[in-house]
Design an enzyme around this catalytic site. Structure first.
Site, PDB file in Angstrom:
ATOM      1  N   SER A   1       0.934  -1.229   0.020  1.00 29.90           N
ATOM      2  CA  SER A   1      -0.095  -0.042   0.050  1.00 29.90           C
ATOM      3  C   SER A   1       0.892   1.205  -0.160  1.00 29.90           C
ATOM      4  CB  SER A   1      -0.839  -0.178   1.200  1.00 29.90           C
ATOM      5  OG  SER A   1      -1.529  -1.306   1.216  1.00 29.90           O
TER       6      SER A   1
HETATM    7  C1  LIG Z   1      -3.609  -3.805  -0.312  1.00 31.71           C
HETATM    8  S1  LIG Z   1      -2.923  -5.527  -0.153  1.00 31.71           S
HETATM    9  C2  LIG Z   1      -2.330  -5.446   1.397  1.00 31.71           C
HETATM   10  C3  LIG Z   1      -1.020  -4.853   1.701  1.00 31.71           C
HETATM   11  C4  LIG Z   1      -0.125  -5.260   2.889  1.00 31.71           C
HETATM   12  N1  LIG Z   1      -0.550  -4.951   4.238  1.00 31.71           N
HETATM   13  C5  LIG Z   1       1.193  -4.743   2.784  1.00 31.71           C
HETATM   14  O1  LIG Z   1       1.813  -4.171   3.707  1.00 31.71           O
HETATM   15  O2  LIG Z   1       1.882  -4.938   1.768  1.00 31.71           O
HETATM   16  C6  LIG Z   1      -4.543  -6.344   0.163  1.00 31.71           C
HETATM   17  C7  LIG Z   1      -4.109  -7.931   0.605  1.00 31.71           C
HETATM   18  O3  LIG Z   1      -5.622  -8.362   1.003  1.00 31.71           O
HETATM   19  C8  LIG Z   1      -5.579  -9.728   0.366  1.00 31.71           C
HETATM   20  N2  LIG Z   1      -6.800 -10.484   0.937  1.00 31.71           N
HETATM   21  C9  LIG Z   1      -7.843 -10.073   0.013  1.00 31.71           C
HETATM   22  N3  LIG Z   1      -9.063 -10.668   0.510  1.00 31.71           N
HETATM   23  C10 LIG Z   1      -8.758 -11.556   1.777  1.00 31.71           C
HETATM   24  C11 LIG Z   1      -9.089 -12.072   2.587  1.00 31.71           C
HETATM   25  N4  LIG Z   1     -10.505 -12.645   2.638  1.00 31.71           N
HETATM   26  N5  LIG Z   1      -8.456 -12.811   3.791  1.00 31.71           N
HETATM   27  C12 LIG Z   1      -7.078 -12.315   3.618  1.00 31.71           C
HETATM   28  N6  LIG Z   1      -6.483 -11.452   2.888  1.00 31.71           N
HETATM   29  C13 LIG Z   1      -7.202 -11.055   1.990  1.00 31.71           C
HETATM   30  C14 LIG Z   1      -5.161  -9.820  -0.809  1.00 31.71           C
HETATM   31  O4  LIG Z   1      -4.893 -10.838  -1.306  1.00 31.71           O
HETATM   32  C15 LIG Z   1      -3.911  -8.802  -0.805  1.00 31.71           C
HETATM   33  O5  LIG Z   1      -2.805  -9.456  -0.574  1.00 31.71           O
END
Ligand SMILES: C[S@@+](CC[C@H](N)C(=O)[O-])C[C@H]1O[C@@H](n2cnc3c(N)ncnc32)[C@H](O)[C@@H]1O
Length: 379
Positions: A91
């Protein structure tokens, strides 16, 4: 070439200048090497997606790692390497710092993060609180594996769980804080149940209609969660809450305009399409209405639908026109509802994200303006 520690100092200065960096997170930003969490090929998000390959452009690769830009690391749930729908990322650092600031962690506190992604944010949390106090859940097994490797390389050791974060992680509950780094339309009850009373949930909230904002909710002793939105946000949705719209034929089996009634509007739907806040406020009021746009000459046709598949509407937007053709079909007059929702907002002086809030209990979420007793739902 930017060296990584210079990059981190520059990033901390950028975040400080933006007013995003709480002094207590400064050490973590200076210590955790963001570049370790990035793959050799990624897409920096500027005004467009810039594909950056570490092998051919090592300087550019290291440079973007410490700029204040979101970096896409996966498309289409890993199904392709093209630029379709971004599904995992590191992000934007100002957003990371802003969310951490709002989380108000205390020494020794525990945090559940939903959406591990690259693992960078979990690394920051582990640096500040210690790995044993941080659990992070990632739905995508490949993404979770990459994050585990990067965290180990950075000598940071939060618990990384591969699983559906919609269920939280009951194993180590209750937590003092829950932080989601993917957005939700409905806040999962599990997150509230797994937060200690008095604990804080920070999560991006989107609406089906568009727009998004960061919610900061405090969990009460009665198992409700309530609090304000604290600013704009734009995150990829929790996988399980992506909306699969039915085919248009389910709404309009024959030729357009079918039985739709005709009228005119002076509200250009493009004014809404250009306004993230307006979309969010309409979405809060009309949680079961969504739109799609299709090109039409110099302009667009807006298609409006309800999730109950009872009604549809179209509005033609041509640049420069003062009035726009509307067609509405079904028991609901969807464009009229949108106009009413929009006018309620403009009539209230266009209140910003921070004047809205959300209370979530067993029956779901209720958005409000200024105070919980002042709900915004039109229906
Ligand atoms: C914007 S990214 C996260 C950024 C991260 N916190 C970082 O520091 O790089 C969003 C993430 O949420 C995950 N995601 C989506 N749905 C999810 C779920 N139901 N449970 C866990 N993770 C999920 C996606 O696969 C993705 O990797």
């Amino acid at each position: 070439m930017t060296d990584a520690s210079t990059g981190r100092r520059r990033l901390a200065a950028t975040l400080e200048a933006a007013g995003a960096l709480d002094a207590q997170w400064r050490d973590a930003i200076l210590a955790v090497p963001r570049h370790l969490f990035l793959p050799d090929v990624y897409w920096a998000t500027t005004t467009e997606y810039v594909k950056v390959d570490r092998t051919s452009t090592p300087d550019g690769w290291m440079g973007y790692a410490y700029q204040d830009v979101p970096i896409v690391t996966q498309w289409d749930d890993g199904a392709c390497t093209g630029e379709q729908v971004p599904t995992s990322s590191a992000s934007m650092p100002t957003m990371v710092a802003t969310m951490l600031r709002h989380l108000e962690v205390q020494p020794g506190g525990t945090v559940l993060e939903i959406g591990t992604g690259t693992g960078y944010n979990a690394g920051l949390l582990a640096h500040r609180l210690g790995g044993t106090n941080v659990v992070t859940v990632e739905v995508d097994p490949d993404v979770a594996d990459q994050a585990r490797k990067a965290l180990a390389e950075a000598d940071l050791h939060p618990q990384v769980i591969t699983g559906d974060g919609a269920h939280g992680w009951p194993g180590d509950a209750p937590y003092d804080r829950v932080l989601a780094t993917c957005s939700v339309i409905d806040i999962p009850q599990a997150w509230i149940a797994q937060t200690r009373p008095g604990g804080i949930i920070v999560t991006p909230v989107g609406t089906l209609f568009g727009g998004g904002a960061l919610a900061k909710l405090t969990v009460g002793p009665d198992g409700t969660a309530s609090g304000p939105f604290v600013g704009s946000s734009a995150f990829m949705l929790l996988r399980q809450q992506r909306y699969q719209a039915p085919p248009v034929d389910d709404y309009l089996p024959g030729e357009w305009p079918g039985d739709a009634g005709a009228s005119l509007t002076s509200l250009d739907p493009e004014a809404i399409g250009d306004d993230w806040l307006a979309q969010f406020v309409i979405g809060l009021q009309l949680p079961d209405v969504y739109y799609r746009r299709t090109p039409n000459g110099d302009g667009w046709t807006w298609w409006l639908f309800d999730t109950g598949v009872t009604s549809w509407a179209t509005v033609d937007s041509t640049p420069g026109d003062a009035e726009f053709d509307v067609r509405q079909s079904g028991p609901r007059r969807l464009w009229d509802e949108i106009e009413t929702a929009y006018q309620w907002w403009t009539g209230a002086g266009r209140p910003g994200f921070e004047r809205f809030g959300l209370t979530v209990d067993q029956d779901g979420g209720r958005p409000w303006l200024d105070r919980p007793g002042n709900p915004v739902r039109a229906r």
